[in-house]
Write an enzyme that holds these catalytic residues in place. Structure first.
Site, PDB file in Angstrom:
ATOM      1  N   HIS A 382       0.814  -1.211   0.000  1.00 49.81           N
ATOM      2  CA  HIS A 382       0.000   0.000   0.000  1.00 49.81           C
ATOM      3  C   HIS A 382       0.849   1.263   0.000  1.00 49.81           C
ATOM      4  O   HIS A 382       0.314   2.376  -0.179  1.00 49.81           O
ATOM      5  CB  HIS A 382      -0.927  -0.005   1.216  1.00 49.81           C
ATOM      6  N   ASP A 386      -2.539   1.806  -4.452  1.00 49.45           N
ATOM      7  CA  ASP A 386      -3.797   2.054  -3.762  1.00 49.45           C
ATOM      8  C   ASP A 386      -4.789   0.934  -4.065  1.00 49.45           C
ATOM      9  O   ASP A 386      -4.648   0.202  -5.054  1.00 49.45           O
ATOM     10  CB  ASP A 386      -4.393   3.397  -4.192  1.00 49.45           C
TER      11      ASP A 386
END
Length: 409
Positions: A382, A386
């Site tokens: 992450h 995204d």
């Protein structure tokens, strides 16, 4: 004239290796290129062939010991030949008349890199970990050869100092067993230790997030049954994994961020699509890499997957075949798992887990139908990817499988 056997460098970044097992014993006769001993490195386990024919006159590095590359581990010669006495692990002098042979091209001893003008007794991987966590390697007491700081050393240091050199020390872990418990204690195997180090490193490095998609494999299953015999006649086994690798390789070309890596504050976009396919061994897991997977046909991929899996189990892979991967696929479904939450293979930023592929009831057009289905899980970093980007990638993979082009089979 006796021939020195040295620890080979099984890859550009490899600086040391561990002797796992001597296949030949002291005094055994061995032919040139016959397997002599087995080693384990950061990248691969491999059987090392003898550089010459003769008798194994001495063994300088015993099973379980780790030494730098180019260190002398044994000597091959004829019965009665004198063996030069040198400290264990010391490479021979260049002009002592003693024949020096290796399975690689001849080169000089590997030089220790320097950091801030001092010798950095550590591997490039350890120095990268230190850089990522702002740790001065000079603070760490190395347990490797000649005081070298190993991955185990730096990961242990980070366990005690999770915030870096100045971070607070956490409470000591609970003991694994009490004084009156009946237990059997066995040391971790070398490959298990290395897997543990890699997994802990990955968890400390990446912000792991997972997304799961339910994929209809009925179309792929039909194509597989239709063309299975044709592939077998060409010496290939048409598996679900070949379809998955093909679909993923094509999709990575359209989503380059998933095929990238992070280098500090820079994003490194990989121009090649090199897909690692995890292979389960009795002693652990290894990930051989299918190079340039995006440019290979389904037939080529079928052959390549079967080849690397077979040679991985036979310990016949070289370091280059487990190096340079840009994306990894693991298949816990082969053991019946519905899906898994795999850990990213550093320095990659994503990994795909394949659940068991089986017939299930699903709803189609408001009716219950039986279809061949599987859960695919994407683990992603992450820090770079995204959720929307990961889901777009997975939607593309799902479509590629459910609408696989029959002309490619």
């Amino acid at each position: 004239m006796p021939t020195s056997v040295v620890m080979p460098q099984m890859g550009e970044s490899i600086v040391e290796g561990t002797v796992v097992r001597w296949i030949k014993k002291l005094g055994d006769r061995v032919d040139r290129d016959e397997p002599l001993f087995e080693i384990s490195t950061d990248k691969v386990d491999a059987e090392i062939p003898s550089p010459a024919a003769g008798v194994l006159l001495d063994i300088r590095v015993h099973e379980g010991e780790t030494v730098p590359v180019d260190s002398v581990v044994a000597t091959i010669g004829e019965p009665g030949e004198a063996v030069e006495s040198r400290p264990q692990g010391q490479a021979p002098a260049a002009a002592n008349g003693h024949q020096e042979t290796d399975i690689r091209a001849t080169r000089g001893p590997a030089k220790e890199p320097t950091v801030d003008g001092r010798k950095a007794r550590s591997s490039p991987l350890v120095r990268r970990i230190a850089r990522d966590h702002a740790v001065d390697i000079a603070q760490i007491a190395g347990t490797g050869t000649a005081g070298r700081v190993t991955k185990h050393d730096i990961l242990g240091f980070l366990d005690q100092n999770p915030d870096g050199a100045s971070g607070p020390s956490p409470a000591k872990p609970m003991p694994a067993y009490g004084p009156n418990e009946k237990v059997q204690v066995q040391p971790l195997s070398i490959i298990r230790r290395k897997i543990a180090e890699h997994m802990v490193l990955s968890q400390k490095t990446s912000a792991h997030v997972h997304t799961v998609f339910h994929v209809n494999f009925s179309h792929v299953d039909k194509l597989r049954r239709q063309h299975k015999a044709k592939y077998e006649s060409q010496g290939a086994k048409l598996t679900y994994m070949a379809f998955i690798v093909r679909a993923v390789a094509q999709t990575l070309g359209r989503h380059p961020i998933v095929n990238a890596s992070l280098d500090g504050t820079n994003v490194v976009f990989k121009q090649d699509v090199n897909i690692g396919v995890a292979v389960a061994l009795e002693t652990g897991l290894i990930v051989p890499v299918i190079k340039n997977a995006g440019q290979q046909s389904l037939l080529d991929l079928s052959r390549a997957i079967a080849d690397v899996a077979e040679r991985a189990r036979a310990k016949q892979l070289n370091a280059e075949e487990v190096h340079g991967g840009t994306f990894t696929i693991t298949n816990p479904g082969s053991f019946g798992a519905q899906f898994g939450m795999p850990i990213i293979n550093q320095p990659q930023v994503a990994i795909l887990g394949v659940g068991t592929i089986e017939k299930r009831p699903i709803v189609l057009d408001d009716a219950i139908a039986i279809r061949t289905m599987a859960y695919l899980t994407l683990g992603f970093d992450h820090r770079l990817i995204d959720g929307a980007v990961a889901d777009a990638f997975m939607a593309d993979v799902k479509q590629g499988l459910e609408q696989f082009d029959p002309s490619e089979v």
